[in-house]
Design an enzyme around this catalytic site. Structure first.
Site, PDB file in Angstrom:
ATOM      1  N   ASP A  72      25.761 100.868   5.589  1.00 33.17           N
ATOM      2  CA  ASP A  72      26.023 100.286   7.176  1.00 33.17           C
ATOM      3  C   ASP A  72      25.262 100.388   8.101  1.00 33.17           C
ATOM      4  O   ASP A  72      24.866 101.446   8.442  1.00 33.17           O
ATOM      5  CB  ASP A  72      27.799 100.510   6.729  1.00 33.17           C
ATOM      6  CG  ASP A  72      28.149  99.576   7.951  1.00 33.17           C
ATOM      7  OD1 ASP A  72      28.161  98.393   7.729  1.00 33.17           O
ATOM      8  OD2 ASP A  72      29.434 100.031   8.583  1.00 33.17           O
TER       9      ASP A  72
ATOM     10  N   GLU B 231      22.512  96.908   5.191  1.00 32.64           N
ATOM     11  CA  GLU B 231      23.194  95.925   5.971  1.00 32.64           C
ATOM     12  C   GLU B 231      22.558  96.069   7.306  1.00 32.64           C
ATOM     13  O   GLU B 231      22.684  96.898   8.249  1.00 32.64           O
ATOM     14  CB  GLU B 231      24.657  96.718   6.215  1.00 32.64           C
ATOM     15  CG  GLU B 231      25.694  95.436   7.063  1.00 32.64           C
ATOM     16  CD  GLU B 231      25.785  95.502   8.433  1.00 32.64           C
ATOM     17  OE1 GLU B 231      25.082  94.507   9.056  1.00 32.64           O
ATOM     18  OE2 GLU B 231      25.806  96.495   9.013  1.00 32.64           O
TER      19      GLU B 231
ATOM     20  N   ASP C 167      34.368  92.171   6.356  1.00 24.13           N
ATOM     21  CA  ASP C 167      34.318  91.892   7.740  1.00 24.13           C
ATOM     22  C   ASP C 167      34.412  90.684   8.233  1.00 24.13           C
ATOM     23  O   ASP C 167      34.733  90.261   9.468  1.00 24.13           O
ATOM     24  CB  ASP C 167      33.263  92.636   8.657  1.00 24.13           C
ATOM     25  CG  ASP C 167      33.513  94.198   8.736  1.00 24.13           C
ATOM     26  OD1 ASP C 167      34.817  94.479   8.736  1.00 24.13           O
ATOM     27  OD2 ASP C 167      32.704  94.985   8.631  1.00 24.13           O
TER      28      ASP C 167
END
Length: 496
Positions: free
Chosen positions: A297, A344, A397
């Site tokens: 992430d 990401e 998300d």
């Protein structure tokens, strides 16, 4: 590329079917893996597997440990099979919703039962497995500090550890030794929970392998301040002499927004470099013990990160600082081998980040919800995806695909129909799945919500909000064989 052309489905463990209020590692997970096997997909992606706490909305991205598993995911039915619980212990089972997780109710029900299982284990019911438990305790170097941290936290539930008495906060050896003696039973209980999670998860991974499904895990770049990670490894973070953060993470203001102050302590990358990035190597080794692939992430943070003074309230008070860059991944690959990472990289452009992704062959991410459908060549339109990315219909998300589609302005909707060749708007969720599957992206991913064509009420998380997230669940009846068959046909058509 590090991956073959393949496909997958995202569904966090808590979202799975099950009788005890939350998805767990029992029969509901096996049912879901059978669904994935019938769908012919290659990957099951999950959120971080760590424990969650109610104070931050039970977000899996704000865990008290980057190494531990979530005890709420332990299957009670498997504990009955182990002889550590009895069927009668589970009754009466509250009338839990099949569609939403009520975390408080689940904790109230499951925690006493987990304690009962531990007590029976200690009394001798688990005697055949005791050597395995002791081997786990010896094998996992993070476990002792984590278990002590959780035991101490339970004695002071109103405080984060930075408010503990100084001897404990600064890890005075005598204070730690005394605390272990005072809380020996609670420490062992938390060790038991981690061993039980680890054992059940390992069994589930074997089932996944039997179905030809690999697990895609998730690593948030930062850890929570109120975590065993920061308390037990102060030299890894930018802390002062009292072991309190001097800088915290976030993102800077951009045109149209005020930035974000996440509040997580930032890493002391210089100290880590001197130690060969030992904590990060251990963290990644642990994740790759639990998963086959790891999504990293906020990958930009490894290249440069926004550091906000801990006493500043506004993100604009921060500054960009350099991260470890390629050096970290050189050492990780030397220690762990060729790393199966997904980066990401959404929302930021950085030449150095792109160079690292190319050099190491880590695919980035694209989500069509970020597209301008009327702009020729827009990089978020699936027909323009390169091989070097993972294409998602939506993520944990974002809104669901249908929630996004229903809110699209009419012109954008018309352009979308034209660009991906929508013949029937009533089937648009399958049209975007087909478009992403047909793209050049090395991996194509969708969510269970998008397979079911669900709207915004099924959204899993809305960043920047605390309540109402992480609670959506799928039911057994929704895992329709016809849906699996249709996804399988799309995968075969697009050679995934």
């Amino acid at each position: 590329m590090r991956f073959n052309r393949s496909d997958g489905v995202f569904c966090h463990v808590t979202s799975l079917p099950g009788p005890h209020g939350v998805g767990d590692l029992g029969d509901g997970a096996r049912e879901f893996l059978a669904f994935l096997g019938d769908a012919g997909v290659d990957h099951w992606q999950v959120c971080p597997l760590g424990p969650t706490i109610g104070a931050v909305g039970d977000s899996p991205y704000q865990s008290p440990s980057a190494f531990a598993g979530n005890p709420l995911l332990i299957s009670l039915d498997r504990l009955v099979e182990d002889g550590l619980l009895r069927d009668a212990d589970l009754a009466p089972t509250p009338e839990f919703s099949d569609h939403r997780v009520d975390y408080d109710a689940v904790k109230t029900y499951k925690r006493p039962l987990l304690r009962t299982a531990f007590e029976r284990f200690e009394e001798g019911a688990g005697e055949p497995r005791r050597p395995d438990f002791e081997a786990f305790r010896d094998r996992e170097p993070w476990l002792a500090d984590y278990a002590l941290f959780r035991a101490l936290s339970e004695t002071r539930p109103e405080d984060v550890w930075t408010e503990w008495p100084k001897p404990l906060r600064t890890r005075d050896p005598d204070a730690l030794s005394e605390a272990r003696e005072d809380h020996v039973a609670d420490v062992r209980y938390h060790e038991f929970l981690q061993w039980t999670f680890d054992r059940q998860w390992s069994e589930l991974r074997s089932v996944a392998a039997d179905h030809g499904v690999s697990i895609v895990g998730d690593i948030p770049i930062y850890v929570a301040l109120d975590s065993a990670d920061v308390w037990a490894n102060p030299e890894t973070f930018q802390l002062d002499e009292e072991n309190r953060p001097t800088a915290v993470a976030g993102v800077p203001p951009n045109p149209g927004d005020e930035g974000q102050r996440w509040g997580n302590p930032v890493y002391d990358w210089e100290s880590l470099a001197e130690r060969g990035y030992d904590w990060w190597v251990s963290r990644l080794r642990r994740l790759l013990d639990l998963a086959d692939v790891a999504r990293l992430d906020h990958f930009l943070g490894f290249v440069r990160y926004w550091a906000i003074p801990a006493d500043a309230d506004h993100p604009g008070a921060g500054e960009w600082r350099d991260g470890p860059g390629r050096e970290l991944f050189e050492i990780v690959e030397r220690e762990l081998g060729k790393a199966p990472f997904i980066a990401e990289d959404l929302g930021f452009e950085d030449r150095r980040m792109d160079e690292i992704l190319r050099e190491f062959g880590f695919p980035g991410m694209r989500v069509p919800q970020y597209a301008d459908w009327c702009e020729k060549g827009n990089p978020y339109q699936p027909m323009h995806y390169p091989e070097s990315i993972v294409g998602y219909t939506s993520t944990h998300d974002t809104d669901t695909w249908m929630g996004y589609y229903e809110d699209l302005p009419e012109r954008q909707r018309d352009c979308l129909h034209y660009n991906i060749g929508v013949d029937d708007p009533a089937d648009v969720e399958w049209e975007i799945i087909d478009a992403v599957w047909g793209s050049e992206a090395v991996i194509a991913m969708t969510t269970v919500q998008d397979l079911l064509g669900l709207g915004s009420d099924a959204r899993f998380n809305e960043p920047g909000t605390l309540a109402g997230n992480w609670d959506w669940r799928v039911t057994s009846t929704q895992l329709d064989p016809a849906i699996a068959e249709r996804l399988n046909e799309i995968g075969e058509f697009h050679v995934r």
